[in-house]
Enzyme design. Structure first.
Site, PDB file in Angstrom:
ATOM      1  CB  SER A   1     -42.772  71.873  35.977  1.00 38.17           C
ATOM      2  OG  SER A   1     -42.185  72.322  34.768  1.00 38.17           O
TER       3      SER A   1
ATOM      4  CE1 TYR B   1     -38.188  70.191  37.391  1.00 35.82           C
ATOM      5  CE2 TYR B   1     -39.292  70.515  35.287  1.00 35.82           C
ATOM      6  CZ  TYR B   1     -39.016  70.943  36.569  1.00 35.82           C
ATOM      7  OH  TYR B   1     -39.571  72.100  37.040  1.00 35.82           O
TER       8      TYR B   1
END
Length: 286
Positions: free
Chosen positions: A153, A166
């Site tokens: 990401s 995350y």
């Protein structure tokens, strides 16, 4: 010739979003696809879409954090199609206790971050890809090589508010990709990651079981106006799931035969090329 002709691919988290879009794309390019998702109904729906376009796929309801489930998924690929060429560890989650308020979550101070959320995100986003890579190695070696792809990401490279687990999990993915590329290259196994920025699915932030949107954040946000988007690259259409899927397709194809150990920012549009201050050009004042 199709870019994935005679290839067999496992894609995890393939019941929605990028995984579903890529299952369709890979199948259209000649691959036989094992569609793995924790939601069996979503996996079945993806297989139906692939079949309707003339492709070949099978569904597996499985959880990437459960080693036995990952082993079963790899066995399915071998039993159904005889080999494995591509393992794409795509499944991922964001902490429900730490979704940024700008994306519809509650504001949450770091000292209140739930430890349960931390463990769940790390298990899914980092341990899951570890298990997928681990169980892909033997069949890839027996196949004479192949490729492992992991979905990272933009949050692994730049700061995002309120999602420390995350960001940490995806930064861990980047390190694992580099290490595995170094260790597995001797068997002809390439290991890479994509780090999407734009063109991702709203389902990522929706509750489990929500209807599959099938479009990107930007596509569902309303009429596209390139003059107001913060994306530096100004095009006449918004970024899509397919923009990210096409980068993944290149990475797992033979066209990227000498690319390994890389984390590529897909769907970025120049966003991460910014510096940490605003210039008049950025504010439309130039």
């Amino acid at each position: 010739m199709a870019r994935l002709e005679n290839k067999v691919a496992i894609i995890t988290g393939a019941g929605s979003g990028l995984g579903r879009q890529s299952s369709q794309l890979f199948a259209a390019e000649g691959a036989k696809v094992v569609v793995m998702d924790v939601d069996g109904d979503r996996a079945d729906a993806t297989v139906k879409l692939v079949s309707e376009q003339g492709g070949t796929a099978v569904a597996v309801q499985a959880d990437t954090t459960v080693e036995a489930d990952v082993e079963r998924t790899v066995r399915t690929a071998l039993d159904e199609f005889g080999k494995l060429d591509i393992m794409w560890a795509n499944a991922g989650i964001v902490s429900r206790g730490g979704v940024p308020s700008v994306m519809g979550g509650e504001h949450l101070e770091f000292e209140d971050f739930p430890i349960e959320d931390w463990h769940k995100v790390i298990d899914t986003n980092l341990t899951g890809p570890f298990l997928c890579a681990k169980h892909a190695v033997k069949p890839l070696r027996e196949n004479g090589g192949g490729t492992i792809l992991i979905t990272s990401s933009a949050a692994s490279m730049v700061a995002y508010h309120q999602i420390p687990s995350y960001s940490a999990s995806k930064a861990g993915v980047n390190g694992m990709v580099r290490g595995l590329a170094l260790d597995l290259g001797k068997w002809g196994i390439r290991v890479n990651a994509i780090a999407p920025t734009h063109g991702m699915s709203p389902n990522f932030l929706m509750e489990a079981g929500a209807p599959v949107v099938g479009q990107s954040y930007e596509e569902v946000a309303g009429p596209w106006d390139k003059s107001v988007t913060p994306i530096p690259l100004k095009l006449d259409r918004p970024p899509s799931l397919l923009d990210n899927a096409k980068v993944a397709l290149w990475l797992v194809s033979d066209d990227a035969g000498y690319t390994s150990g890389q984390v590529i920012s897909s769907g970025d549009g120049g966003t991460m090329g910014r510096v940490a201050i605003w210039f008049p050009e950025d504010l439309g004042q130039a």
